[in-house]
Design a protein around this motif. Structure first.
Motif, mmCIF file in Angstrom:
data_model
loop_
_atom_site.group_PDB
_atom_site.id
_atom_site.type_symbol
_atom_site.label_atom_id
_atom_site.label_comp_id
_atom_site.label_asym_id
_atom_site.label_seq_id
_atom_site.Cartn_x
_atom_site.Cartn_y
_atom_site.Cartn_z
ATOM 1 N N LYS A 34 0.838 -1.186 0.000
ATOM 2 C CA LYS A 34 0.000 0.000 0.000
ATOM 3 C C LYS A 34 0.878 1.243 0.000
ATOM 4 N N PRO A 35 0.287 2.427 -0.250
ATOM 5 C CA PRO A 35 1.076 3.661 -0.190
ATOM 6 C C PRO A 35 1.744 3.847 1.169
ATOM 7 N N GLU A 41 2.967 8.730 -3.090
ATOM 8 C CA GLU A 41 3.163 8.212 -4.438
ATOM 9 C C GLU A 41 3.865 6.855 -4.403
ATOM 10 N N ASP A 42 4.748 6.665 -3.431
ATOM 11 C CA ASP A 42 5.492 5.409 -3.305
ATOM 12 C C ASP A 42 4.727 4.422 -2.424
ATOM 13 N N ALA A 43 5.019 3.129 -2.635
ATOM 14 C CA ALA A 43 4.346 2.073 -1.880
ATOM 15 C C ALA A 43 5.343 1.311 -1.020
ATOM 16 N N GLN A 226 -4.979 5.673 -4.915
ATOM 17 C CA GLN A 226 -4.307 4.909 -3.870
ATOM 18 C C GLN A 226 -4.623 3.417 -3.984
ATOM 19 N N SER A 228 -4.024 -0.719 -3.516
ATOM 20 C CA SER A 228 -3.428 -1.582 -2.498
ATOM 21 C C SER A 228 -3.705 -3.041 -2.845
#
Length: 241
Positions: A34-35, A41-43, A226, A228
């Protein structure tokens, strides 16, 4: 995590004694991608503590028909300025534990639900979800769900995770930002369950959500979309009183 489990164990006997004589729940562990934080922006990959299908009454795999009430628990991980470059100059937010309830209504393969939870420690606001899902049984072992969900947070909750206070260093660049309460996310969700046996199953979820309203307009939000992905193993536990 230990505090969340402690809250759950304390709340379950009280709720059960008041509402029913049987309680069942799916508990398990897994991993979620997930973010890094809501709006990042990155996970990242993190542990997934699974609490699903909590219900009063006889245990069963089918969706419960009519109205039902069950406890609802949640946890939001801590957020630190060093977690992401976009958080530089923000204050640290401690891990939050959430305790509340959920009301569902099942009609055939369709289940509508709404939940509300009160936060402790990291945030002290109210949050919850409103949604509906459709169940499809592909076989005796494989079940799919598809649904839509809206997320909600009051002004306290939204300010904690999407606001910028005058005291934070980031305010020098963006200025103060104080979001109000309301709907803060919308998501399409897909779930799959593969039953290994009567009590144990593999659970997978894909969610594609978007931050909306005041949350989506926050200066710390890098990406409104977003997505996931979650994968875990659950086991059904039943308690008779």
């Amino acid at each position: 995590m230990k505090r969340l489990l402690a809250i759950a164990l304390l709340a379950m006997p009280m709720a059960t004694a008041a509402a029913a004589q049987d309680f069942s729940v799916d508990l398990g562990l897994g991993v979620t991608g997930k973010p890094v934080y809501p709006g990042a922006e990155d996970a990242e990959a993190t542990p997934w503590l699974i609490w699903r299908n909590a219900r009063f009454g006889a245990a069963g795999e089918g969706e419960k028909q009519g109205f039902s009430v069950s406890p609802s628990f949640g946890m939001v991980g801590e957020r630190k300025p060093e977690d992401d470059a976009a958080l530089a100059g923000t204050d640290k937010i401690e891990r939050a534990y959430e305790l509340g309830g959920k009301v569902s209504y099942g009609a055939g393969p369709v289940t509508a639900y709404g939940s509300v939870r009160k936060g402790f420690e990291g945030h002290t606001g109210l949050t919850g979800e409103l949604g509906a899902k459709y169940r499809t049984d592909l076989s005796d072992r494989i079940t799919l769900w598809s649904g839509l969900e809206l997320g909600y947070g009051d002004s306290d909750y939204n300010n904690t995770y999407f606001g910028v206070s005058p005291a934070e260093e980031i305010a020098r660049e963006y200025g103060e930002y104080k979001p109000g309460g309301g709907i803060n996310s919308a998501a399409v969700k897909f779930q799959a369950r593969y039953a290994i046996n009567d009590k144990t199953a593999i659970l997978g979820e894909v969610e594609y959500g978007k931050l909306i309203g005041d949350a989506g307009d926050s200066p710390i939000v890098q990406e409104e979309w977003q997505p996931s992905l979650r994968l875990g193993v659950v086991r059904r536990f039943s308690f008779g009183f």
